[in-house]
Design an enzyme around this catalytic site. Structure first.
Site, PDB file in Angstrom:
ATOM      1  CB  ALA A  33      14.471  13.763  36.770  1.00  0.00           C
ATOM      2  CB  ALA A  43       3.673   7.058  55.985  1.00  0.00           C
ATOM      3  NE  ARG A  45       5.183   0.065  60.504  1.00  0.00           N
ATOM      4  CZ  ARG A  45       5.498  -1.166  60.106  1.00  0.00           C
ATOM      5  NH1 ARG A  45       4.698  -2.160  60.375  1.00  0.00           N
ATOM      6  NH2 ARG A  45       6.609  -1.418  59.439  1.00  0.00           N
ATOM      7  CE  LYS A 108      14.314  -7.407  48.907  1.00  0.00           C
ATOM      8  NZ  LYS A 108      15.484  -6.867  49.537  1.00  0.00           N
ATOM      9  N   GLY A 137      20.243  -4.890  45.505  1.00  0.00           N
ATOM     10  CA  GLY A 137      20.471  -3.534  46.054  1.00  0.00           C
ATOM     11  C   GLY A 137      20.895  -2.516  45.026  1.00  0.00           C
ATOM     12  CB  ILE A 139      23.871  -4.638  41.205  1.00  0.00           C
ATOM     13  CG1 ILE A 139      24.977  -4.920  42.225  1.00  0.00           C
ATOM     14  CG2 ILE A 139      24.291  -5.065  39.806  1.00  0.00           C
ATOM     15  CD1 ILE A 139      25.335  -6.402  42.353  1.00  0.00           C
ATOM     16  CE  LYS A 208      17.708  -9.687  47.584  1.00  0.00           C
ATOM     17  NZ  LYS A 208      18.874  -9.810  48.450  1.00  0.00           N
ATOM     18  N   GLY A 305      22.252  -2.077  52.171  1.00  0.00           N
ATOM     19  CA  GLY A 305      22.818  -0.875  52.785  1.00  0.00           C
ATOM     20  C   GLY A 305      22.024   0.357  52.389  1.00  0.00           C
TER      21      GLY A 305
HETATM   22  N1  HSE Z   1      19.183  -9.398  53.548  1.00  0.00           N
HETATM   23  C1  HSE Z   1      19.647  -9.191  52.216  1.00  0.00           C
HETATM   24  C2  HSE Z   1      21.086  -9.651  52.086  1.00  0.00           C
HETATM   25  C3  HSE Z   1      19.569  -7.773  51.747  1.00  0.00           C
HETATM   26  O1  HSE Z   1      21.671 -10.151  53.027  1.00  0.00           O
HETATM   27  O2  HSE Z   1      21.606  -9.532  50.987  1.00  0.00           O
HETATM   28  C4  HSE Z   1      18.181  -7.375  51.391  1.00  0.00           C
HETATM   29  O3  HSE Z   1      17.600  -8.266  50.512  1.00  0.00           O
END
Ligand code: HSE
Length: 439
Positions: A33, A43, A45, A108, A137, A139, A208, A305
């Protein structure tokens, strides 16, 4: 140069993953970077998560309950939004932008529904909204579409972009089980949420796909125009017949450039078993992109993940850090095309989509039945690719008739289906699943 200061909203799976990846790889990340990337405020909750986090990092990084405090903090350069959902995420992102902060988000749904408003606000303010983690995720598909393939005219994209449904479909096929049984197992194993609606009904995949489509074709994000169909009514019988015909059923997000507009659709799809993407199993994601110069490219990896998603979040943090001091006009545009090059090419209604079909009809086993059905298809100019007849599980004097068609227009197929369904020898609702060769 001083480290760039990051405010992290949300300490769930991805938030914690982002923190760990940044910590573990900090030397390499700084080297790439050009300056350090430091989480300066968090933050959360959930007070227990906040407490656990504080125990790890000590008092050096304040952890607040109110994210407003974070977006208002003048020391923060980049806000990372990882809470998901529309509100309060939308308000927080817009406030962060208004306060001159760059934003990195994995959200998304927010961008598919409110992307136009958010990107416009960011452009006016000269800040970046980065969202690699929002699609597939870990990729780097946004980077690939927006930068790696920038020389190309993209023709179509087809993706397995929801791991939950791909896991369920893999289990249904591998074990011959029905949807409800596999869903329960997926929930027990943590692959499916307790309320799995967004995943199993195709909504998450459509969010997505909407983002990828906008970047690929230079159109605004238009989730409301997407066709969204999930896998909850898919039957094990059809997975079995598809297999016998050399196909697998996947929940695909497909967006394709056509002469009159753009197709934008998520639905279960038969694809030839020989295609690489047909062999993507379990919770993995994969995206195929067809483009004029490079040809076909395939991107594969973990779509969810803690650390796979953190990988995308941190990549965005590095990008924003590198670009923070660059003239806003010389940055990569949010949707790949410059704002004055965004086109108003329409999203096509489903009736105008071109695709092939798998049909399963439960019919009376008597002379002339098949010919009446093929006559209706011929009258609608629909060409048959293959026919399979199998003993029906439903009863003796009836049979399952499986027909694969060549490409046709969906509206034409709808008319033919209505006619076929009206025949007295068609004994149950006709199953119709779209089929793509992805050639
Ligand atoms: N719930 C999504 C999935 C992951 O099963 O691929 C997050 O978008």
């Amino acid at each position: 140069m001083n480290a760039i200061k990051v405010g992290l909203i949300g300490l769930g799976t991805v938030g914690a993953g982002t923190f760990h990846v940044l910590q573990r790889n900090q030397a390499e990340i700084r080297g790439r970077a050009g300056r350090g990337i430091e989480i300066a405020m968090v933050a959360a909750r959930n007070p227990e998560r906040a407490k656990a986090f504080q125990a790890i990092v000590g008092d050096g990084v304040p952890c607040v309950g109110d994210p407003q405090q974070l977006v208002a903090n003048p020391d923060i350069d980049i806000v990372v939004e990882l809470i998901g959902g529309i509100e309060p995420a939308r308000s927080l992102v817009l406030q962060a932008i208004a306060n001159g902060k760059h934003v990195v988000t994995a959200n998304k749904a927010l961008l598919a529904l409110h992307g136009t408003e958010i990107f416009e606000a960011a452009r006016e303010k000269g800040v970046v909204v980065a969202f690699e983690a929002a699609v597939a995720g870990g990729i780097p598909i946004i980077k690939a579409l927006r930068e790696g393939l920038t020389a190309n005219r993209i023709e179509w994209i087809a993706g397995i972009i929801n791991g939950t449904t791909n896991f369920i479909l893999s289990e249904m096929r591998g074990k011959g089980l029905d949807f409800a049984t596999v869903l329960k197992e997926a929930q027990r194993l943590g692959y499916a949420e307790s309320d799995p609606t967004f995943d199993i009904e195709g909504v998450d995949a459509a969010h997505k796909l909407t983002l990828m489509s906008a970047i690929a074709f230079g159109v605004p994000v238009q989730f409301d125009k997407a066709h969204v169909e999930g896998i909850s009514s898919l039957q094990a019988t059809d997975i079995k017949y598809a297999e016998q015909l050399g196909y697998r059923i996947k929940l695909l997000g497909i967006t394709r450039r056509r002469p009159g507009g753009i197709e934008l659709r998520v639905h279960p799809t038969l694809i030839p078993s020989s295609r690489l993407i047909a062999n993507v199993e379990g919770a993995m994601n994969a995206v195929v992109v067809q483009a004029d110069a490079v040809g076909t490219t395939l991107y594969y990896g973990k779509g969810a993940g803690a650390e796979p998603t953190a990988s995308a979040v941190v990549a965005d943090l590095v990008d924003v850090t590198r670009l923070a001091t660059a003239d806003p006009d010389h940055r990569v545009p949010h949707l790949a095309f410059q704002p004055d090059a965004i086109s108003d090419t329409p999203i096509l209604p489903m009736a105008e989509v071109h695709t092939a079909f798998y049909l399963r009809l439960v019919v009376a086993d008597q002379p002339g039945v098949l010919s009446r059905i093929t006559t209706i298809l011929a009258e609608h100019d629909i060409s048959i690719d293959a026919v399979l007849q199998r003993e029906s599980a439903e009863g003796e004097r009836q049979t399952d008739l499986i027909i694969l068609t060549h490409d046709t227009v969906e509206g034409r197929m709808n008319e033919a289906l209505a006619k076929m369904q009206g025949l007295p020898t068609v004994l149950a609702p006709i199953v119709r699943i779209r089929k793509e060769e992805l050639a």
